[in-house]
Design a protein around this motif. Structure first.
Motif, PDB file in Angstrom:
ATOM      1  N   TYR A 134       0.830  -1.194   0.000  1.00 39.55           N
ATOM      2  CA  TYR A 134       0.000   0.000   0.000  1.00 39.55           C
ATOM      3  C   TYR A 134       0.873   1.256   0.000  1.00 39.55           C
ATOM      4  CZ  TYR A 134      -4.425  -2.472   0.847  1.00 39.55           C
ATOM      5  OH  TYR A 134      -5.542  -3.265   0.748  1.00 39.55           O
ATOM      6  N   LYS A 135       0.311   2.344  -0.514  1.00 43.04           N
ATOM      7  CA  LYS A 135       0.999   3.629  -0.558  1.00 43.04           C
ATOM      8  C   LYS A 135       1.045   4.271   0.831  1.00 43.04           C
ATOM      9  CE  LYS A 135       1.787   4.456  -5.029  1.00 43.04           C
ATOM     10  NZ  LYS A 135       3.140   4.629  -5.540  1.00 43.04           N
ATOM     11  N   ALA A 136       2.109   5.023   1.065  1.00 40.61           N
ATOM     12  CA  ALA A 136       2.223   5.773   2.313  1.00 40.61           C
ATOM     13  C   ALA A 136       1.141   6.843   2.363  1.00 40.61           C
ATOM     14  CB  ALA A 136       3.597   6.428   2.412  1.00 40.61           C
ATOM     15  N   PRO A 137       0.367   6.894   3.430  1.00 41.90           N
ATOM     16  CA  PRO A 137      -0.590   7.991   3.583  1.00 41.90           C
ATOM     17  C   PRO A 137       0.143   9.326   3.717  1.00 41.90           C
ATOM     18  CG  PRO A 137      -1.174   6.151   5.030  1.00 41.90           C
ATOM     19  CD  PRO A 137       0.197   5.869   4.483  1.00 41.90           C
ATOM     20  N   ASN A 138      -0.431  10.341   3.133  1.00 45.77           N
ATOM     21  CA  ASN A 138       0.178  11.665   3.212  1.00 45.77           C
ATOM     22  C   ASN A 138       0.023  12.225   4.620  1.00 45.77           C
ATOM     23  OD1 ASN A 138       1.544  13.907   2.287  1.00 45.77           O
ATOM     24  ND2 ASN A 138      -0.272  14.877   1.418  1.00 45.77           N
TER      25      ASN A 138
END
Length: 192
Positions: free
Chosen positions: A9-13
């Motif tokens: 999963y992508k890193a949350p901003n």
């Protein structure tokens, strides 16, 4: 849906204030590896392992690895975790990482942080490649038998497959505002 961010999963901003007087967001970091770790000022597991983490940062920063610490603990649970005490702690110890304050606890929820410390390692496209502990005995590093964080950084930087992408973080629970100090979200017990 799992509580903790899943591998791939992508890193949350984020956009959070730091003890250095600036605010930082995810896009401010261009290094090939980003390590985001949830920590605090008072937890004995953090206090016991901070110098091990310092050595890891000093070893891997020259290899393009950036370390960003986030304190999401409620200062209403432990006043020691307030932002002024974060500034004081960084001034005293001169840790080689940025130290951000997640007062709303929104970022801890988005990452699914369980403990202090809890490490999340992202590759150059900011996909998660590892989550869990740094070492297997953070409260007493003299008993450490494995440094999971350094092992996976070595594997990744060498272009090898991550042999153990998920471990259980070892530490104190995140201190959620308005909850008992030992409370965890019921869906939070989702690692191995």
């Amino acid at each position: 849906m799992a509580f903790t961010l899943q591998i791939g999963y992508k890193a949350p901003n984020f956009n959070l204030p730091a003890t250095d007087g600036n605010k930082y967001k995810l896009s401010d970091f261009s290094e090939k590896v980003l390590v985001v770790f949830f920590t605090c000022n008072h937890c004995p597991y953090v206090l016991g392992s901070d110098e091990i983490t310092r050595k890891t940062v000093e070893k891997y920063a020259p290899k393009g690895v950036r370390f960003v610490a986030i304190n999401s603990n409620s200062m209403n649970t432990y006043e020691e975790d307030s932002f002024p005490n974060m500034v004081k702690r960084m001034d005293e110890h001169k840790f080689p990482w940025l130290y951000l304050f997640d007062e709303s606890q929104k970022i801890a929820l988005e990452y699914g942080a369980l403990k202090t410390p809890h490490f999340f390692v992202f590759n150059d496209t900011r996909n998660l490649i590892y989550t869990g502990r740094a070492i297997d005995s953070p409260k007493d590093p003299s008993r450490m038998t494995i440094n999971n964080l350094e092992n996976i950084l070595d594997e990744h930087l060498s272009g090898n497959r991550i042999s153990t992408p998920v471990t259980n973080p070892i530490g104190c629970n995140i201190k959620w505002d308005g909850k008992d100090a030992h409370w965890m979200p019921p869906e939070a017990c989702d690692l191995i």
